[in-house]
Design a protein around this motif. Structure first.
Motif, mmCIF file in Angstrom:
data_model
loop_
_atom_site.group_PDB
_atom_site.id
_atom_site.type_symbol
_atom_site.label_atom_id
_atom_site.label_comp_id
_atom_site.label_asym_id
_atom_site.label_seq_id
_atom_site.Cartn_x
_atom_site.Cartn_y
_atom_site.Cartn_z
ATOM 1 N N ALA D 185 46.312 22.976 -3.847
ATOM 2 C CA ALA D 185 45.298 21.986 -3.441
ATOM 3 C C ALA D 185 45.335 21.773 -1.931
ATOM 4 O O ALA D 185 44.292 21.663 -1.281
ATOM 5 N N HIS D 186 46.548 21.731 -1.366
ATOM 6 C CA HIS D 186 46.691 21.572 0.088
ATOM 7 C C HIS D 186 46.032 22.752 0.818
ATOM 8 O O HIS D 186 45.279 22.563 1.781
ATOM 9 N N ARG D 187 46.317 23.959 0.348
ATOM 10 C CA ARG D 187 45.717 25.145 0.977
ATOM 11 C C ARG D 187 44.198 25.099 0.870
ATOM 12 O O ARG D 187 43.491 25.385 1.835
ATOM 13 N N HIS D 188 43.689 24.701 -0.294
ATOM 14 C CA HIS D 188 42.230 24.617 -0.466
ATOM 15 C C HIS D 188 41.594 23.680 0.566
ATOM 16 O O HIS D 188 40.538 23.990 1.121
ATOM 17 N N ILE D 189 42.234 22.537 0.794
ATOM 18 C CA ILE D 189 41.684 21.587 1.781
ATOM 19 C C ILE D 189 41.588 22.253 3.160
ATOM 20 O O ILE D 189 40.570 22.130 3.860
ATOM 21 N N GLU D 190 42.642 22.954 3.553
ATOM 22 C CA GLU D 190 42.628 23.597 4.869
ATOM 23 C C GLU D 190 41.546 24.672 4.948
ATOM 24 O O GLU D 190 40.818 24.779 5.935
ATOM 25 N N ILE D 191 41.460 25.485 3.891
ATOM 26 C CA ILE D 191 40.486 26.589 3.869
ATOM 27 C C ILE D 191 39.063 26.030 3.847
ATOM 28 O O ILE D 191 38.163 26.554 4.512
ATOM 29 N N LEU D 192 38.856 24.961 3.070
ATOM 30 C CA LEU D 192 37.504 24.389 2.989
ATOM 31 C C LEU D 192 37.041 23.891 4.353
ATOM 32 O O LEU D 192 35.878 24.080 4.726
ATOM 33 N N ASP D 193 37.940 23.291 5.127
ATOM 34 C CA ASP D 193 37.507 22.842 6.447
ATOM 35 C C ASP D 193 37.092 24.036 7.306
ATOM 36 O O ASP D 193 36.075 23.977 8.011
ATOM 37 N N TYR D 194 37.876 25.109 7.249
ATOM 38 C CA TYR D 194 37.515 26.336 7.984
ATOM 39 C C TYR D 194 36.128 26.807 7.551
ATOM 40 O O TYR D 194 35.256 27.095 8.386
ATOM 41 N N LEU D 195 35.912 26.888 6.254
ATOM 42 C CA LEU D 195 34.634 27.409 5.745
ATOM 43 C C LEU D 195 33.467 26.508 6.139
ATOM 44 O O LEU D 195 32.405 26.994 6.555
ATOM 45 N N PHE D 196 33.650 25.191 6.036
ATOM 46 C CA PHE D 196 32.568 24.268 6.380
ATOM 47 C C PHE D 196 32.299 24.303 7.892
ATOM 48 O O PHE D 196 31.141 24.262 8.329
ATOM 49 N N GLU D 197 33.364 24.352 8.702
ATOM 50 C CA GLU D 197 33.165 24.432 10.154
ATOM 51 C C GLU D 197 32.437 25.729 10.525
ATOM 52 O O GLU D 197 31.543 25.733 11.380
ATOM 53 N N TYR D 198 32.844 26.821 9.906
ATOM 54 C CA TYR D 198 32.202 28.116 10.181
ATOM 55 C C TYR D 198 30.714 28.024 9.849
ATOM 56 O O TYR D 198 29.859 28.423 10.640
ATOM 57 N N ARG D 199 30.399 27.453 8.685
ATOM 58 C CA ARG D 199 29.008 27.355 8.257
ATOM 59 C C ARG D 199 28.193 26.452 9.195
ATOM 60 O O ARG D 199 27.071 26.788 9.575
ATOM 61 N N CYS D 200 28.773 25.307 9.600
ATOM 62 C CA CYS D 200 28.060 24.389 10.505
ATOM 63 C C CYS D 200 27.862 24.998 11.878
ATOM 64 O O CYS D 200 26.798 24.860 12.479
ATOM 65 N N ARG D 201 28.907 25.626 12.396
ATOM 66 C CA ARG D 201 28.794 26.174 13.749
ATOM 67 C C ARG D 201 27.844 27.365 13.789
ATOM 68 O O ARG D 201 27.128 27.560 14.774
ATOM 69 N N LEU D 202 27.811 28.165 12.729
ATOM 70 C CA LEU D 202 26.795 29.231 12.667
ATOM 71 C C LEU D 202 25.402 28.622 12.669
ATOM 72 O O LEU D 202 24.489 29.133 13.335
ATOM 73 N N ALA D 203 25.228 27.529 11.919
ATOM 74 C CA ALA D 203 23.916 26.872 11.880
ATOM 75 C C ALA D 203 23.533 26.368 13.269
ATOM 76 O O ALA D 203 22.374 26.467 13.681
ATOM 77 N N GLN D 204 24.513 25.842 14.030
ATOM 78 C CA GLN D 204 24.226 25.393 15.398
ATOM 79 C C GLN D 204 23.777 26.561 16.264
ATOM 80 O O GLN D 204 23.068 26.390 17.241
ATOM 81 N N LEU D 205 24.243 27.764 15.921
ATOM 82 C CA LEU D 205 23.889 28.973 16.682
ATOM 83 C C LEU D 205 22.597 29.592 16.158
ATOM 84 O O LEU D 205 22.229 30.702 16.551
ATOM 85 N N GLY D 206 21.948 28.896 15.232
ATOM 86 C CA GLY D 206 20.655 29.388 14.744
ATOM 87 C C GLY D 206 20.781 30.466 13.686
ATOM 88 O O GLY D 206 19.808 31.144 13.354
ATOM 89 N N ARG D 207 21.997 30.650 13.122
ATOM 90 C CA ARG D 207 22.183 31.659 12.081
ATOM 91 C C ARG D 207 22.176 31.041 10.692
ATOM 92 O O ARG D 207 22.580 29.922 10.520
#
Lengths: 207, 207, 207, 207
Positions: D185-207
Motif C-alpha cells: 500500500a505504501h509503494r502504491h501511494i508513492e507510485i500513484l503520485d508519480y503517475l498523477f504528476e506525470y499525467r498533470c504535467r503532460l497536460a500542462q504541456l498540451g499533451r
C-alpha cells in the motif's frame, strides 16, 4: 585505462547513500530504478540492487554480485534487478565504475516530449558541464523505446549510445547514466534532473 | 565602512551550512555553484570553495584562501573555483562580507525568459524587501551572457552591476549575490529563488 | 468563550517548531513572515517573532511579549515584527490563540490571479474542511492591497475579514490565518498552501 | 489466500512511518487522509487512524482498533476516522492487509481533469508496474463523486472498484489504495503520485 572499482562493503555504502538521496528527491519512488558499482575488472564483476526492493530503505542484503553476463555469482543471492542486462551492456561498452538508473518524472516527461525525434537536444546551458559536455556544445541524449524484452532493450541502448553524452533515456520510463566513478554517476543523475526540469519548464513557458 | 570578516574556522562552518541548505533545496546539484566569505580586508582575502567538489558534502579541505586577485595564498591549496575571479571582482566593487553563486532552475529560467531585454524586472512584490528593495520600487536584475572567458565575464558583471540590487544573473547558468555579511548573502539566495519562481509561475499563468 | 493561551516557554517551543516546518517547506524563506501565540487574555498579551530574524533558525531570544496594542512589554526586548499591529487587530477581532503569517509562493500567485475581484473563491474541495469550511460551501478568502502603512493595512484587514473563513491574503505578499489554538493555525497554514497550489495548478491547466 | 496481518504494536510502527513519510512529501497536510492495517482476519479487525489528528506527528494513542463494520472495539477508544466505513468496505471486497488514503494535490488535480469521463486512464508508462499493471496495459482508475454521506460513498467505491487496479480516486479529494501488505500500500501511494504528476504535467504541456 583501467576501470575504477570498490570493495563490496564500500559499494554497499555508496549505493545506499545514493539510493537514499534519490528516494528523498522523488527519483526512486516505490521500487523504481536500479544502481550498480563495479567490484572487479577484466572480466567485470558488479554489485547491483536486488529486484523489487523499496529504494528508500535498502540494507546490505538488498544487493547482488553479478558477472559480466549479468548472472548472480552465488546461488544463494537474491534475484538481481530485472534490468541487470542493461548494466552489463553498459559496463561492456564503457569504462564505467558505476551505472545508475532512476525514474525521474522530468526524464519521463522529456522522453515523451521528444519521442518523435528520438533524442533530447540540449545546448547553451551551463550545467551541461556537469555531464562532461561544454556549455555551448549541442548534447543529444538518445531516447530508446520502452521494450519489455530486456535483452533487446540492452542491445538497443548499446546501439544508440552517444560517446559524448553519458546518458540514455528510455521512453516514458527513466534515464540511465554511468561514469568513471560512483561519484560521477551520482553527479550525472543530479545534473540530468536539472537539465530535464529546465527543458520541461521552458516548454511549459512556450519556449 | 569596514568590511565584515570571519575567521577561517567560522567561514568554513558558515559555508558548509549554506551549501548544505542550498543543496537540499536543489540549488547546488552536482558540483554546481561556488561560495565565498571574506577573511581579511584592505587588501581583501577570502575563502572560496575549491573547484569541482560536490556541494552536498563539503568538508574543511574543500576551501581555499585566495587574495584580492583570486590567487591561492598557499601553493599546497586545492584549485579554487573556476569562477574565483568573479568573486574577486565583486569584493573589489562592493563592501561585501560574502559572495554566493548558485544554480537555481528558477534563475536559469528567468535569465532565458528575459534574455532579450537584458534584465529581469520585478516590482510590487513584498519579498523584494528581502534583497533590500522597497516592495513598490522597480528592481532590475541584470543578465549577462554566459561567457566561458571568466576574466571577460567578471568585467561584464562589474560593468552591469546595479548598485540598488545585490544580484546579477548569468544567462542559462545561475545567479550571483552578495551582502554585508554571509547571513545577508544567504538570505538573498533564498529570496531570489522565491522571486524567480514567482515570476516564472506567473508567466506560466499567462501574466 | 475564553481564549486559549500558552506559557511563555511553551509558546517559544510551539513557534520554533512551526517556523522550522514552514521554513523547510519554503514558506518562510529569508526573514519572511511572522508568528504569534497568545499568553494571557483580557487584555490579551501575545508572544510574537522579533523583526528581521531568519525563520529557519529561531532561538528563544527571537521573540517579544507585546500588549493588546502591539507594544513590547519590556524596554529591553528586541523590536517586534513590523506587522505586529496586524496580529493585535486579529486578536482583538477574534478569540484566536495564535496568529500565523507566511510568505507562500502559492498565496502570492493566487492573490495576483484574483486581485481584480478582491477575493480567492474556492468550492467543492475536500480540504476546505481543514480550515473549517464544509467541502461544498463557497469559501471567499479576501485579498487586501499590500499597503506599506501598517496601521492602515491592519484596519483594512479588520474591515474585510470573513467570519466564516479564518484567512486573509495580502496582494503579492502572503497570507494571515488564525485559530483557537496554535495547532489550528498551523493546520490552516498547511491547508491553505494545498488550496492555493490546487487553484494555481488548475489555472495552469486552463480550468 | 489468507489476509496478511500485523500485531497492534507493529501496525502502529508501520502506520507512523508511512504517515510521517507522506506528511513530509505534502500528501497528508493538516489532518488530511487516513491509514489502516489489518490486525486479524475472518472476521477482519483493523487498526485505523483516529479522527482529526495531525498526520505529521502521530503517536501510539492516535489509532483505534475497529471491527469489520468499522465500529471501535473498545468504548474508551478515540473516535475512528470519519471515513472508516470506506476502509471496512475495502477490506470486505479485497484481501488487503492495509488500506491507505492520502490527499495528494496531484490526485485532486487528476480527479478534476478527468471528472467528466469518470476515470483517469494511464497507459504506456513503466511505473504502472509499481501498482501491478503491465507497462503497456491500459489502467483505468475510477473517480467517484465526493459524497459527504460516507456510507453512500463507501457503497459507490465498492461499485466502481476495478479488480485490475488497486486505486480509486475521490473527486477533488484524494486517492484510496490497498495491497496485500502495508509495504504494498505504501509503494502504491508513492507510485500513484508519480503517475498523477506525470499525467498533470503532460497536460500542462498540451499533451
Amino acid at each position: 585505462m583501467t576501470r575504477t572499482t570498490q570493495s563490496h562493503a564500500n559499494a554497499v555504502t555508496t549505493l545506499i547513500a545514493s539510493a537514499t538521496g534519490f528516494y528523498q528527491r522523488g527519483w526512486m519512488l516505490g521500487t523504481g530504478g536500479n544502481l550498480s558499482v563495479a567490484l572487479r575488472d577484466d572480466p567485470v564483476v558488479f554489485l547491483v540492487t536486488a529486484s523489487g526492493r523499496p529504494k528508500g530503505k535498502l540494507g546490505p542484503a538488498d544487493f547482488v554480485e553479478v558477472d559480466a553476463a549479468g548472472a548472480a555469482l552465488s546461488p544463494d543471492a537474491p534475484k538481481p534487478s530485472d534490468e541487470t542486462l542493461i548494466h552489463a551492456a553498459l559496463y561492456r561498452q564503457t569504462n564505467a565504475g558505476a551505472v545508475y538508473h532512476v525514474h525521474q518524472i522530468s526524464a519521463a516527461l522529456c522522453s515523451t516530449l521528444d519521442e518523435a525525434q528520438g533524442f533530447v537536444e540540449l545546448t547553451d546551458i551551463e550545467m551541461l558541464k556537469g555531464i562532461g559536455v561544454p556549455a555551448r556544445a549541442v548534447a543529444r541524449i538518445p531516447i530508446v523505446d520502452n521494450d519489455p524484452d530486456i535483452p533487446a532493450l540492452a542491445r538497443e541502448i548499446e546501439r544508440v549510445m552517444n560517446p559524448e553524452v553519458p546518458a540514455v533515456l528510455i521512453r516514458r520510463h527513466g534515464v540511465y547514466t554511468w561514469g568513471p566513478t560512483a561519484d560521477d554517476a551520482h553527479r550525472h543523475i543530479e545534473i540530468l534532473d536539472y537539465l530535464f526540469e529546465y527543458r520541461c519548464r521552458l516548454a511549459q513557458l512556450g519556449r
